[in-house]
Design a protein around this motif. Structure first.
Motif, mmCIF file in Angstrom:
data_model
loop_
_atom_site.group_PDB
_atom_site.id
_atom_site.type_symbol
_atom_site.label_atom_id
_atom_site.label_comp_id
_atom_site.label_asym_id
_atom_site.label_seq_id
_atom_site.Cartn_x
_atom_site.Cartn_y
_atom_site.Cartn_z
ATOM 1 N N TYR A 1 30.180 39.559 11.430
ATOM 2 C CA TYR A 1 30.441 38.137 11.657
ATOM 3 C C TYR A 1 29.299 37.257 11.122
ATOM 4 N N ILE B 1 29.261 34.297 8.188
ATOM 5 C CA ILE B 1 28.829 32.905 8.398
ATOM 6 C C ILE B 1 27.769 32.533 7.350
ATOM 7 N N GLU C 1 36.918 32.999 15.957
ATOM 8 C CA GLU C 1 37.430 32.504 14.667
ATOM 9 C C GLU C 1 37.527 30.974 14.664
ATOM 10 N N ILE D 1 34.343 29.278 13.562
ATOM 11 C CA ILE D 1 33.737 29.600 12.259
ATOM 12 C C ILE D 1 33.316 28.326 11.497
ATOM 13 N N THR E 1 29.444 27.698 10.636
ATOM 14 C CA THR E 1 29.080 27.651 9.213
ATOM 15 C C THR E 1 28.258 26.390 8.920
#
Ligand code: HPA
Length: 277
Positions: free
Chosen positions: A4, A8, A92, A95, A99
């Motif tokens: 994960y 990212i 999710e 995200i 980010t």
């Protein structure tokens, strides 16, 4: 397989290559608020589906997109978000904000459409979120792969930054806009509530109910980012008035109040851009 955190970092690298250094502020524009037009020049844009590890879905038919606009400071506009009701996990759903935080964005102004749970509120008005009730949503922590660090036990005492809230109230007053402060309660959706559920949520001290924002705020507070959030009331909770809740009317009401919401957020962004980090 990439974990994960690597995903990212890869997303953030993609934005950095495309847009350059991160703007200080990002606006996350929710349901009915994402189509807001501005006259500011667009410096660059990326559709969600072009960003390497953003979940690939576009059920809504609305293109979700990240833009940097010259306002005159660069500000990141995120048109649309992911929701749990699209079949995504809480990890999710967050995200995009993870980010942007990894890219270097420090301040997040989140917006959403919500039902009013008090008679004195009116559809089309805005509410500044003072606090939330998130028990009904899955938590986006721990980050997959990071759960052993012990850093998931996140303080949520002042999740909605008190200084930013004070500034927002001041800016609303300067603009002559009515802005109440209240508690946002999040549910997974996508069905609207029953009248009995709304009765229960009102007894829980909630002022607004919606289907987003809380997972993102938890993730951002875990990352130490500053958060401000606004709800746009699009309807009353089920059973509070005669008639049913119509999704297209919800979207229309949000769209109508988006110019006012944007004016307020940009006034606030102007103040924050000038302040030292
Ligand atoms: N319930 C939950 N979320 C919402 C509503 C509602 O009535 N209106 C807009 N978002």
């Amino acid at each position: 397989m990439k974990d994960y955190s690597e995903k990212i970092r890869e997303n953030a690298g993609f934005l950095r290559d495309l847009f350059g250094p991160a703007p200080k502020i990002a606006l996350i524009l929710g349901t009915g608020l994402g189509g807001t037009k501005t006259d500011f020049p667009v410096l660059a844009e990326a559709r969600f589906k072009e960003i390497p590890n953003f979940p690939a879905l576009d059920l809504s038919g609305h293109e979700r997109v990240v833009r940097v606009l010259h306002c005159p400071e660069p500000v990141c506009f995120v048109h649309g978000r992911y929701h749990l009701y699209e079949g995504l996990s809480a990890q999710e759903v967050v995200i995009p904000v993870r980010t942007l935080s990894e890219w270097g964005v420090e301040y997040f102004f989140l917006t959403n459409a919500a039902a009013a749970l008090r008679e004195e509120y009116h559809p089309g008005e805005l509410m500044l979120i003072r606090d939330h009730i998130g028990f009904f949503m899955p938590n986006p922590l721990p980050w997959p792969g990071l759960s052993s660090t012990g850093q998931d036990f996140t303080d949520m005492s002042d999740a909605y930054d008190p200084d930013l809230r004070a500034l927002a109230l001041e800016q609303a007053e300067n603009l002559g806009m009515r802005l109440s402060e209240g508690v946002y309660l999040a549910v997974p959706g996508p069905s609207y509530e029953t009248p009995e559920e709304i009765e229960f949520l009102r007894k829980m001290n909630a002022d607004a109910v919606g289907m987003s924002t809380v997972p993102e705020v938890i993730a951002l507070r875990n990352l130490g980012r500053k958060v401000l959030a606004l709800s746009c009331f699009t309807n009353y909770g089920a059973g509070m008035k005669a008639g049913s809740i119509d999704h297209s009317a919800v979207i229309d009401t949000a769209e109508r109040s988006s110019p006012g919401m944007l004016k307020l957020l940009l006034a606030l962004a102007g103040k924050v851009a000038l302040s030292p980090s």
